[in-house]
Design a protein around this motif. Structure first.
Motif, PDB file in Angstrom:
ATOM      1  N   ASN A 131       0.845  -1.188   0.000  1.00  0.00           N
ATOM      2  CA  ASN A 131       0.000   0.000   0.000  1.00  0.00           C
ATOM      3  C   ASN A 131       0.888   1.248   0.000  1.00  0.00           C
ATOM      4  O   ASN A 131       1.372   1.664   1.047  1.00  0.00           O
ATOM      5  CB  ASN A 131      -0.924  -0.011   1.211  1.00  0.00           C
ATOM      6  N   PRO A 132       1.106   1.900  -1.139  1.00  0.00           N
ATOM      7  CA  PRO A 132       1.965   3.089  -1.173  1.00  0.00           C
ATOM      8  C   PRO A 132       1.315   4.310  -0.550  1.00  0.00           C
ATOM      9  O   PRO A 132       1.976   5.288  -0.254  1.00  0.00           O
ATOM     10  CB  PRO A 132       2.217   3.305  -2.664  1.00  0.00           C
ATOM     11  N   ASP A 133      -0.006   4.264  -0.314  1.00  0.00           N
ATOM     12  CA  ASP A 133      -0.693   5.396   0.297  1.00  0.00           C
ATOM     13  C   ASP A 133      -0.614   5.377   1.820  1.00  0.00           C
ATOM     14  O   ASP A 133      -1.077   6.311   2.474  1.00  0.00           O
ATOM     15  CB  ASP A 133      -2.170   5.397  -0.121  1.00  0.00           C
ATOM     16  N   HIS A 134      -0.060   4.326   2.375  1.00  0.00           N
ATOM     17  CA  HIS A 134       0.049   4.210   3.832  1.00  0.00           C
ATOM     18  C   HIS A 134       1.176   5.116   4.328  1.00  0.00           C
ATOM     19  O   HIS A 134       2.314   5.009   3.898  1.00  0.00           O
ATOM     20  CB  HIS A 134       0.326   2.753   4.233  1.00  0.00           C
ATOM     21  N   VAL A 135       0.855   6.021   5.248  1.00  0.00           N
ATOM     22  CA  VAL A 135       1.822   6.966   5.789  1.00  0.00           C
ATOM     23  C   VAL A 135       2.040   6.638   7.260  1.00  0.00           C
ATOM     24  O   VAL A 135       1.088   6.508   8.021  1.00  0.00           O
ATOM     25  CB  VAL A 135       1.325   8.428   5.643  1.00  0.00           C
TER      26      VAL A 135
END
Length: 114
Positions: free
Chosen positions: A8-12
């Motif tokens: 998940n690249p949107d996970h911050v």
């Protein structure tokens, strides 16, 4: 402990997670130190009773142990009080005054040291 998901690249990941962990560990260490200090205080009072067999000696050991435990648990209060006293009196206690003959002298509250 959570792992980072690479899918998940949107996970911050925020620093809040690390700060929460550090605050939790700091609280646990503080509790551990206070527990160990309490155990040592109890042992010191029991040793005072064992060695002296005196109520007065044991009472003095108990009062001193309680004072140390209070100091450990209220370290921020002590740090604030000592810091404010040092800041208040540190600058007013000593000042440099030039005396005749180019030799600096220290002057305090109404007295002169040469």
């Amino acid at each position: 402990m959570r792992t980072l998901a690479a899918a998940n690249p949107d996970h911050v990941v925020l620093a809040g997670d690390v700060l929460d962990w550090a605050n939790t560990k700091t609280g646990q260490v503080r509790t551990l130190v206070l527990t160990v200090a309490t155990l040592m205080a109890i042992i010191a009072v029991l040793m005072a009773w064992w060695k002296t067999r005196s109520f007065v000696g044991t009472l003095v050991a108990f009062v001193l142990a309680a004072l140390v435990l209070w100091g450990i648990s209220n370290l921020n209060v002590l740090k604030t009080k000592v810091g404010s006293e040092i800041d208040d009196t540190g600058t007013a206690a000593m000042s440099v005054v030039h005396a005749p003959g180019d030799a600096p002298a220290l002057a305090g509250e109404g007295w002169r040291v040469s």
